[in-house]
Design an enzyme around this catalytic site. Structure first.
Site, PDB file in Angstrom:
ATOM      1  CE  LYS A   1      -3.598   2.372   2.534  1.00 46.59           C
ATOM      2  NZ  LYS A   1      -4.672   2.250   3.520  1.00 46.59           N
TER       3      LYS A   1
ATOM      4  CE  LYS B   1      -6.117   1.841  -0.509  1.00 44.13           C
ATOM      5  NZ  LYS B   1      -6.223   1.936   0.896  1.00 44.13           N
TER       6      LYS B   1
END
Ligand code: PBG
Length: 329
Positions: free
Chosen positions: A201, A255
């Site tokens: 992330k 992400k």
């Protein structure tokens, strides 16, 4: 790999008719590929628009069956729940995360009561929707505390599992949390509860509309770069993934989505595990606003979603997941 050459070889032959193009298609999308994020709010009978995310709404618990029904009808395997917590319920330690009457807990109970295992439920594990400073962890002297945060995340995970959450998705990026959460879940007999780690992330600029949606944008002090990854790095993503797999992650997430297709691809090639892509709020807003203004056509949505499959993603979290008829048509 090249088995001939022009003029004997003409790659355009296979592209000539629709039937032929369909035969040589390498990637396709089906409803099974999608996870729908759902925003929750307190109160009753509300379906609230989110100005920075045209076409996305926040729902009160008594209204979620509308969207769950639709998701099941469309064949989506799982939804992801995100709460917008009232500011008065926020504090420095995010204690609302551990309140068994918070909106996420209530929503899990409601959905599981009504739909059993017709659809999976995934929940974020992180404190940012609940903290007055908007950070995913506990803060002391402007530092995000790693190990102290994990202790809270363990309890948040156990609570969600107890309510019936199927997939625990730590999105906080603390070191070592997957192993500790796995251990705690197993000890409490939640052996079958899965962990989807937001393993790669990035500290991205694409999250703002989401932070509007959950109401953390105004609260956030500083940045998240001491725990989320530097978007200049890719080896680091592989290290994060390797650790989380060792610690017991069943699935991993990359992400944001589209600017990180290279990361999806290298993770898939190296680890051969279920990899999910998150087409995040900023990507959604960019695309949706450009469509709204007539700058690009709606077909661009399908193209972006296919790009995740081509890169190697097994599933895609996208705010478009509830409008599949149009997209997959
Ligand atoms: C919270 C969280 C974020 C997103 C998912 N979980 C925001 C953040 O880390 O600041 C972003 C999702 C999106 O932008 O669609 N930990």
């Amino acid at each position: 790999m090249i088995t001939g050459k022009y003029p004997n070889l003409r790659l355009r032959r296979n592209r000539k008719e629709s039937w032929s193009r369909r035969l040589v298609q390498e990637n396709t999308l089906s409803p099974n590929d999608f996870i729908l994020p759902i925003f929750l709010i307190d109160g009753s009978n509300k379906k609230e628009a989110i100005p920075s995310m045209p076409g996305v709404f926040r729902y009160t618990i008594n209204r979620i069956s509308q969207i769950i029904d639709r998701s099941i009808k469309k064949g989506i395997p799982m939804v992801a729940l995100f709460p917008k917590t009232k500011n008065i319920k926020k504090n420095a330690i995010g204690s609302e995360a551990l309140n068994e009457n918070n909106i996420v807990c209530k929503a899990i109970l409601e959905i599981k009561k009504k739909y059993k295992n017709e659809i999976g439920i995934m929940c974020d594990v992180a404190l940012d929707p609940y903290t007055s400073h908007g950070h995913d962890g506990l803060v002391k002297s402007k530092k995000i505390l790693n190990d102290e945060t994990i202790e809270v995340l363990i309890n948040q995970s156990l609570l969600q599992a107890e309510m019936g959450c199927d997939v625990i998705a730590p999105s906080d990026m603390m070191d070592g949390r997957i192993g500790k959460i796995r251990k705690a879940l197993d000890k409490s007999n939640f052996k079958d509860v899965r962990i989807l780690s937001y393993a790669a992330k990035y500290a991205s600029n694409f999250y703002n509309p989401f932070r509007d949606a959950v109401g953390s944008r105004g609260n956030l002090k500083g940045h998240k770069k001491t725990y989320q990854m530097d978007f200049r790095n890719s080896d680091e993503a592989l290290r994060e993934i390797a650790l989380d797999i060792k610690e017991g992650a069943d699935m991993v997430m990359v992400k944001p989505g589209m600017p990180y297709l290279d990361i999806i691809k290298s993770i898939k090639e190296k680890f051969r595990i279920p990899v999910f892509a998150f087409q995040v709020s900023g990507e959604y807003s960019l695309i949706s606003n450009a469509i709204k203004k007539g700058m690009i056509s709606e077909d661009v949505i399908y193209e972006t979603l296919i790009s995740f499959k081509r890169a190697g993603a097994n599933a895609i979290i996208t705010y478009y997941a509830d409008r599949l008829d149009k997209i997959l048509r």
